[in-house]
Design an enzyme around this catalytic site. Sequence first.
Site, PDB file in Angstrom:
ATOM      1  N   THR A 185       0.642 -19.346  -1.521  1.00  0.00           N
ATOM      2  CA  THR A 185      -0.760 -19.236  -1.963  1.00  0.00           C
ATOM      3  C   THR A 185      -1.265 -17.889  -1.453  1.00  0.00           C
ATOM      4  OG1 THR A 185      -1.532 -20.222   0.072  1.00  0.00           O
ATOM      5  CG2 THR A 185      -1.114 -21.722  -1.759  1.00  0.00           C
ATOM      6  N   GLU A 330      -0.202 -24.894  -5.970  1.00  0.00           N
ATOM      7  CA  GLU A 330       0.169 -26.211  -5.432  1.00  0.00           C
ATOM      8  C   GLU A 330       0.496 -27.236  -6.522  1.00  0.00           C
ATOM      9  OE1 GLU A 330      -2.217 -24.273  -4.311  1.00  0.00           O
ATOM     10  OE2 GLU A 330      -2.604 -24.561  -2.173  1.00  0.00           O
ATOM     11  N   LYS A 439     -25.658 -24.215  -2.349  1.00  0.00           N
ATOM     12  CA  LYS A 439     -26.423 -25.422  -2.029  1.00  0.00           C
ATOM     13  C   LYS A 439     -27.885 -25.049  -1.863  1.00  0.00           C
ATOM     14  CE  LYS A 439     -22.447 -27.663  -0.091  1.00  0.00           C
ATOM     15  NZ  LYS A 439     -21.456 -26.885   0.646  1.00  0.00           N
ATOM     16  N   TRP A 444     -26.686 -28.765  -5.932  1.00  0.00           N
ATOM     17  CA  TRP A 444     -25.644 -27.767  -6.094  1.00  0.00           C
ATOM     18  C   TRP A 444     -25.853 -26.922  -7.346  1.00  0.00           C
ATOM     19  CZ3 TRP A 444     -20.302 -30.399  -4.779  1.00  0.00           C
ATOM     20  CH2 TRP A 444     -20.335 -30.801  -3.436  1.00  0.00           C
TER      21      TRP A 444
HETATM   22  P1  ADP Z   1      -4.877 -18.386  -5.559  1.00  0.00           P
HETATM   23  O1  ADP Z   1      -5.742 -19.457  -4.969  1.00  0.00           O
HETATM   24  O2  ADP Z   1      -3.766 -18.011  -4.697  1.00  0.00           O
HETATM   25  O3  ADP Z   1      -5.652 -17.309  -6.207  1.00  0.00           O
HETATM   26  P2  ADP Z   1      -4.010 -20.227  -7.514  1.00  0.00           P
HETATM   27  O4  ADP Z   1      -3.536 -19.904  -8.851  1.00  0.00           O
HETATM   28  O5  ADP Z   1      -3.225 -21.234  -6.769  1.00  0.00           O
HETATM   29  O6  ADP Z   1      -4.056 -18.918  -6.763  1.00  0.00           O
HETATM   30  O7  ADP Z   1      -5.514 -20.648  -7.591  1.00  0.00           O
HETATM   31  C1  ADP Z   1      -5.873 -21.924  -7.996  1.00  0.00           C
HETATM   32  C2  ADP Z   1      -7.354 -22.002  -8.152  1.00  0.00           C
HETATM   33  O8  ADP Z   1      -7.775 -21.182  -9.240  1.00  0.00           O
HETATM   34  C3  ADP Z   1      -7.855 -23.369  -8.518  1.00  0.00           C
HETATM   35  O9  ADP Z   1      -7.978 -24.191  -7.394  1.00  0.00           O
HETATM   36  C4  ADP Z   1      -9.197 -23.039  -9.167  1.00  0.00           C
HETATM   37  O10 ADP Z   1     -10.204 -22.831  -8.196  1.00  0.00           O
HETATM   38  C5  ADP Z   1      -8.924 -21.738  -9.852  1.00  0.00           C
HETATM   39  N1  ADP Z   1      -8.654 -21.962 -11.276  1.00  0.00           N
HETATM   40  C6  ADP Z   1      -7.472 -22.081 -11.890  1.00  0.00           C
HETATM   41  N2  ADP Z   1      -7.622 -22.238 -13.221  1.00  0.00           N
HETATM   42  C7  ADP Z   1      -8.951 -22.236 -13.457  1.00  0.00           C
HETATM   43  C8  ADP Z   1      -9.769 -22.359 -14.621  1.00  0.00           C
HETATM   44  N3  ADP Z   1      -9.252 -22.490 -15.824  1.00  0.00           N
HETATM   45  N4  ADP Z   1     -11.099 -22.312 -14.459  1.00  0.00           N
HETATM   46  C9  ADP Z   1     -11.656 -22.162 -13.244  1.00  0.00           C
HETATM   47  N5  ADP Z   1     -10.954 -22.031 -12.120  1.00  0.00           N
HETATM   48  C10 ADP Z   1      -9.616 -22.071 -12.216  1.00  0.00           C
END
Ligand code: ADP
Length: 542
Positions: A185, A330, A439, A444
């Site tokens: 990550t 993940e 918040k 929210w």
């Molecule tokens: P990193 O956190 O390392 O940038 P990740 O690809 O694992 O890479 O990130 C996952 C996160 O990206 C998700 O938990 C979410 O917050 C965000 N995410 C992924 N796809 C979308 C989407 N289509 N719309 C909004 N947020 C998204």
Amino acid sequence: MLGLMQDWPLLVSKFIDHAAVNHPNREIVGLLPEGGKFKYTYADMAKRSKMCAQALERAGIQLGERVGTLAWNSHRHAEIWFGASGMGAVTHTINPRLFPEQLIYIMNHAEDKLLFLDITFVPLVEKIAEHLKTIHTYVIMVGKEHMPETSLEGALSYEEFIGAEDGNYDWPVFDENTACSLCYTSGTTGNPKGVLYSHRSNFLHTLVALAGDTLGIGGQSVILPVVPMFHANAWGIPYAAAGCGAKVAFNGPHHDPETLHQLMMDEEVTVTAAVPTVWLGMLKYLQATGKDVGKLTTVTIGGSAAPRSMIQAFQDDYGVRVNHAWGMTETSPLGSLGSENAAVQNLSKEEKLDIQCKQGRSVLGVEMCIKDDDGNDLPRDGESSGGLYVRGPWVVKEYFKGDAGQILDDNNWFDTGDVACIDEYGYMHITDRAKDVIKSGGEWISSIDLENAAVAHPDVAEAAVIGVFHPKWDERPLLVLVMEEGKTIGLEAMNAHLVKHVAKWWLPDDVQFVDELPHTATGKISKKDLRDQFKDYKLPTA
Ligand code: ADP
């Protein structure tokens, strides 16, 4: 009583074997980091993947050892995926956009033994090599004729490395739960954590990726995965493409709209996948040049929320279906996808667009729920919003080497850190990351919804919203904008635009302008850095 069917371990080498037997002449095309374009077939890829496996064995790589890649999307990178994982090692895809300290941390933590790197990254690795404790072999992903001068000890060229082998190789058969690949990550909080995929998890993920309602690709598709192979497995596309014989066009180191567009036209690309910023760039390029999109029918967008204005423009002006996808490192990463189900088929165009702005329905194999702060399940009413939890056979169970300890609750739910609601049709909508939600007076405000509304304004190039301290409301939204060249806007005019899209009490208390927003290594706006940047800022309303 057990069933009486064959027990065939689900190994990713099956994908490339399948492609070689059933789609031997289907093409793979790619723009190379050393320059030029390359073309070959699945039959070639299969043979060279085996040569790569043989070469890794000759280099002493053992079952379960990690083999790093610092590489753009390319045929060689795909060969390494199949070759290294296929011979029983673990392919560790590394994001070159991370800071040098993070790269060092990750490679040492993973205990990479061999590193494949593109020529682009030679200077980067030379700078950190003295800190890399476990790597004994460097392989630069070029032919001998392109080998650079380098201080990397004993560095080999990829073509020499695999060229010594004959490709007469049977993939070993082992337990499908064996580790297959590793991806960290991005570590926006604390050290990066490793997600260790198994052959089984990647295999099952691929089957679902291939479903009509997921990527919807088949033997006639030409797919351009702009999403990097070092970012959450390029959403599983290299496996899925081999699994169905889709032609693949690799963009190599190129992410600019002009090159991507040229590749798309030359190779008659039908399907592509990338993060929203890439598509925003492409849309602007198309609008500025008046060019069309050729054979393109479908764009899958994920990683961050895709703005409504962009989804609409692709569909209305170019006839391209936009599927919004959600996932994380993940979750391998596919968790949900926004294709249309029968229940929403007869809704109005506007209502359908509302649904497309959501992040989609769970794919088969991933279960989702939303919970409030006390862990109570929330209803699927499209309104109740809470923490998004997921579980399934390609969702992480624990991080590599047990980092972060126990991460599942008693019912195996994994807390995604996202805040979402799920509607009556099953479409999930991400409203924020839990740490970014604003918040205000106990209620929210979704920073994502505000940002998407802001970028729908034609003069806005990029937008971010953060919560800043307010003595009465705890937090109020601050809008930070990057404007299109030569354009300006005041708070009042901006809010007059925003109020068409969001509730009045959500409207930002102030707007600030910057030349550039900070981004993470995966191309997302870094709210953490932005909050740091504005830590001394005081709202005029405070
Ligand atoms: P990193 O956190 O390392 O940038 P990740 O690809 O694992 O890479 O990130 C996952 C996160 O990206 C998700 O938990 C979410 O917050 C965000 N995410 C992924 N796809 C979308 C989407 N289509 N719309 C909004 N947020 C998204």
